[in-house]
Design a protein around this motif. Structure first.
Motif, PDB file in Angstrom:
ATOM      1  N   PRO A 100       0.815  -1.224   0.000  1.00  9.74           N
ATOM      2  CA  PRO A 100       0.000   0.000   0.000  1.00  9.74           C
ATOM      3  C   PRO A 100       0.843   1.267   0.000  1.00  9.74           C
ATOM      4  N   LEU A 101       0.272   2.302  -0.596  1.00  5.96           N
ATOM      5  CA  LEU A 101       0.892   3.620  -0.568  1.00  5.96           C
ATOM      6  C   LEU A 101       0.569   4.326   0.736  1.00  5.96           C
ATOM      7  N   TYR A 102       1.501   5.136   1.191  1.00  2.69           N
ATOM      8  CA  TYR A 102       1.288   6.038   2.311  1.00  2.69           C
ATOM      9  C   TYR A 102       1.651   7.443   1.847  1.00  2.69           C
ATOM     10  N   LEU A 114       3.340  10.416   9.131  1.00  2.47           N
ATOM     11  CA  LEU A 114       2.944   9.329   8.236  1.00  2.47           C
ATOM     12  C   LEU A 114       1.424   9.246   8.191  1.00  2.47           C
ATOM     13  N   VAL A 115       0.874   9.254   6.980  1.00  2.00           N
ATOM     14  CA  VAL A 115      -0.578   9.263   6.787  1.00  2.00           C
ATOM     15  C   VAL A 115      -1.005   7.971   6.103  1.00  2.00           C
ATOM     16  N   ARG A 116      -1.965   7.293   6.703  1.00  2.00           N
ATOM     17  CA  ARG A 116      -2.559   6.086   6.107  1.00  2.00           C
ATOM     18  C   ARG A 116      -3.681   6.521   5.171  1.00  2.00           C
ATOM     19  N   LEU A 117      -3.600   6.116   3.922  1.00  2.00           N
ATOM     20  CA  LEU A 117      -4.594   6.520   2.926  1.00  2.00           C
ATOM     21  C   LEU A 117      -5.834   5.637   3.024  1.00  2.00           C
ATOM     22  N   ASP A 118      -7.008   6.268   2.990  1.00  2.56           N
ATOM     23  CA  ASP A 118      -8.260   5.523   3.027  1.00  2.56           C
ATOM     24  C   ASP A 118      -8.459   4.779   1.710  1.00  2.56           C
ATOM     25  N   THR A 119      -8.920   3.554   1.787  1.00  2.62           N
ATOM     26  CA  THR A 119      -9.119   2.732   0.594  1.00  2.62           C
ATOM     27  C   THR A 119     -10.589   2.727   0.173  1.00  2.62           C
ATOM     28  N   ASP A 120     -10.791   2.477  -1.104  1.00  2.84           N
ATOM     29  CA  ASP A 120     -12.143   2.389  -1.664  1.00  2.84           C
ATOM     30  C   ASP A 120     -12.062   1.504  -2.902  1.00  2.84           C
ATOM     31  N   SER A 121     -12.644   0.335  -2.805  1.00  8.12           N
ATOM     32  CA  SER A 121     -12.571  -0.618  -3.915  1.00  8.12           C
ATOM     33  C   SER A 121     -13.374  -0.167  -5.126  1.00  8.12           C
ATOM     34  N   GLY A 122     -14.200   0.857  -4.962  1.00  7.77           N
ATOM     35  CA  GLY A 122     -15.024   1.320  -6.069  1.00  7.77           C
ATOM     36  C   GLY A 122     -14.354   2.329  -6.974  1.00  7.77           C
ATOM     37  N   LYS A 176     -10.890   3.656  -9.377  1.00  6.39           N
ATOM     38  CA  LYS A 176      -9.813   3.106 -10.199  1.00  6.39           C
ATOM     39  C   LYS A 176      -8.491   3.047  -9.436  1.00  6.39           C
ATOM     40  N   SER A 177      -8.261   4.035  -8.580  1.00  8.62           N
ATOM     41  CA  SER A 177      -7.008   4.075  -7.824  1.00  8.62           C
ATOM     42  C   SER A 177      -7.036   3.175  -6.602  1.00  8.62           C
ATOM     43  N   GLY A 178      -8.228   2.706  -6.209  1.00 14.43           N
ATOM     44  CA  GLY A 178      -8.358   1.903  -5.002  1.00 14.43           C
ATOM     45  C   GLY A 178      -8.312   2.733  -3.731  1.00 14.43           C
ATOM     46  N   LEU A 179      -8.370   4.054  -3.862  1.00 18.61           N
ATOM     47  CA  LEU A 179      -8.292   4.967  -2.726  1.00 18.61           C
ATOM     48  C   LEU A 179      -9.550   5.823  -2.663  1.00 18.61           C
ATOM     49  N   ARG A 180      -9.807   6.394  -1.497  1.00 16.20           N
ATOM     50  CA  ARG A 180     -11.018   7.207  -1.309  1.00 16.20           C
ATOM     51  C   ARG A 180     -10.718   8.669  -1.596  1.00 16.20           C
ATOM     52  N   TRP A 181     -11.610   9.288  -2.363  1.00 16.32           N
ATOM     53  CA  TRP A 181     -11.488  10.689  -2.745  1.00 16.32           C
ATOM     54  C   TRP A 181     -12.718  11.456  -2.299  1.00 16.32           C
ATOM     55  N   SER A 182     -12.609  12.791  -2.319  1.00 15.28           N
ATOM     56  CA  SER A 182     -13.765  13.610  -1.970  1.00 15.28           C
ATOM     57  C   SER A 182     -14.831  13.553  -3.056  1.00 15.28           C
ATOM     58  N   SER A 183     -14.445  13.215  -4.289  1.00 15.59           N
ATOM     59  CA  SER A 183     -15.417  12.983  -5.354  1.00 15.59           C
ATOM     60  C   SER A 183     -15.845  11.518  -5.324  1.00 15.59           C
ATOM     61  N   ALA A 184     -16.862  11.202  -6.094  1.00 13.97           N
ATOM     62  CA  ALA A 184     -17.408   9.844  -6.045  1.00 13.97           C
ATOM     63  C   ALA A 184     -16.442   8.806  -6.595  1.00 13.97           C
ATOM     64  N   ASP A 185     -15.769   9.102  -7.712  1.00 13.16           N
ATOM     65  CA  ASP A 185     -14.955   8.106  -8.398  1.00 13.16           C
ATOM     66  C   ASP A 185     -13.459   8.351  -8.307  1.00 13.16           C
ATOM     67  N   GLY A 186     -13.034   9.601  -8.152  1.00 15.67           N
ATOM     68  CA  GLY A 186     -11.611   9.889  -8.166  1.00 15.67           C
ATOM     69  C   GLY A 186     -11.051   9.795  -9.571  1.00 15.67           C
ATOM     70  N   LEU A 219      -2.314   5.781  -8.596  1.00 21.84           N
ATOM     71  CA  LEU A 219      -1.243   6.685  -8.201  1.00 21.84           C
ATOM     72  C   LEU A 219       0.059   5.908  -8.045  1.00 21.84           C
ATOM     73  N   THR A 220       1.164   6.591  -8.252  1.00 16.45           N
ATOM     74  CA  THR A 220       2.478   5.969  -8.094  1.00 16.45           C
ATOM     75  C   THR A 220       3.237   6.645  -6.963  1.00 16.45           C
ATOM     76  N   SER A 221       4.204   5.928  -6.422  1.00 18.11           N
ATOM     77  CA  SER A 221       5.026   6.483  -5.357  1.00 18.11           C
ATOM     78  C   SER A 221       5.886   7.624  -5.891  1.00 18.11           C
ATOM     79  N   MET A 222       6.360   8.445  -4.966  1.00 22.11           N
ATOM     80  CA  MET A 222       7.177   9.626  -5.248  1.00 22.11           C
ATOM     81  C   MET A 222       6.381  10.715  -5.965  1.00 22.11           C
ATOM     82  N   THR A 223       5.052  10.664  -5.854  1.00 26.69           N
ATOM     83  CA  THR A 223       4.202  11.741  -6.351  1.00 26.69           C
ATOM     84  C   THR A 223       4.039  12.784  -5.252  1.00 26.69           C
ATOM     85  N   THR A 224       4.285  14.028  -5.570  1.00 31.31           N
ATOM     86  CA  THR A 224       4.198  15.083  -4.567  1.00 31.31           C
ATOM     87  C   THR A 224       2.746  15.506  -4.357  1.00 31.31           C
TER      88      THR A 224
END
Length: 268
Positions: free
Chosen positions: A144-146, A220-228, A230-240, A245-250
């Motif tokens: 997982p990404l952090y 260190l921040v644990r990213l919320d997951t969302d299987s729905g 494409k990124s597998g992560l939770r966004w403020s929008s419905a789909d993101g 996302l890849t590591s080393m992204t600012t």
């Protein structure tokens, strides 16, 4: 003279006691009622309400274990580049071939990870200890990404456990896809220098960038997951965003501090 006569006539006339006295106009009562209601509402909010404050700081997405700089153990000329940038490699994998006065030497990875930067090219002359690659420590591509948020030291002590974090990711249009959601997992006990950050991220420029306003504390921040999504992560929008996302992204992290009462007072 005319004004004097009018004044004397006014004094000689009897008092107009039979006329009603108007204390206030209806508009005045309305203004008074609105003012009283506003003061009452403000008083209740001051006692029971709270203000949510946040602290914003630069951040970067990683796999949580950091990176390391791969250095050449010998001096010589690079004759072959055996690894590709972005490739996942086990520990001891060959990265470069270097021709020395004693023959060819293979430079290998120290620990398993993903090659994020290749600094050496074929034909290049390198010295002992030269930086030839940056390797992110990740055992599996599915790890997982952090997010690591570099918070000013004076604000780190106020960060509550499991605080909510919103991350504005540089590669994601915020107006269209919103912000990435997460929670504080841990807060370092001491501020970090540019050298420490560079060693952890495997990038000296990031170390300078994150310490330009002083030595920060790594959160260190644990990213919320969302299987729905494409990124597998939770966004403020419905789909993101429609990509992973890849590591080393600012990014820029906004961490919510504990709610505070705006006014403290004593009631009799």
């Amino acid at each position: 003279m005319q004004f004097r006569q009018q004044a004397l006539a006014k004094l000689q006339s009897p008092d107009e006691l039979d006329l009603p006295v108007r204390f206030a106009r209806p508009q005045g009562w309305l203004v008074l009622a609105v003012t009283v209601l506003a003061i009452a509402a403000a008083s209740v909010w001051a006692v029971t309400g709270s203000v949510a404050s946040t602290v914003s700081a630069p951040a970067i997405l990683t796999h949580g274990q950091g990176s390391y700089i791969l250095q050449s153990p010998v001096a010589g000329q690079v004759t072959a580049v055996l690894a590709e940038q972005g490739r996942q490699l086990p520990a001891g994998s060959p990265v470069l071939k270097v021709r020395t006065s004693q023959g060819e030497t293979v430079v290998r990875t120290v620990a398993a990870g993903r090659i994020t930067t290749l600094a050496a090219t074929i034909g290049q002359i390198i010295q002992t200890g030269a930086d030839v690659a940056a390797v992110e420590k990740v055992a599996h591509a599915s790890d997982p990404l952090y997010a690591t948020v570099y918070v000013p030291a004076q604000s780190a002590a106020a960060l509550p456990e499991d605080a909510a974090v919103d991350l504005t990711v540089s590669s994601v249009p915020t107006q269209r896809y919103g912000v990435l959601r997460g929670r504080v997992k841990s807060v370092d006990r001491s501020a970090q220098s540019a050298q420490q950050i560079s060693a952890f991220l495997g990038d000296s420029q990031l170390g300078q960038q994150f310490t330009k306003d002083g030595r920060p504390v790594a959160v260190l921040v644990r990213l919320d997951t969302d299987s729905g999504t494409k990124s597998g992560l939770r966004w403020s929008s419905a789909d993101g965003p429609p990509f992973a996302l890849t590591s080393m992204t600012t990014a820029t992290g906004s961490i919510r501090l504990a709610d505070e009462h705006p006014v403290d007072w004593l009631l009799p």
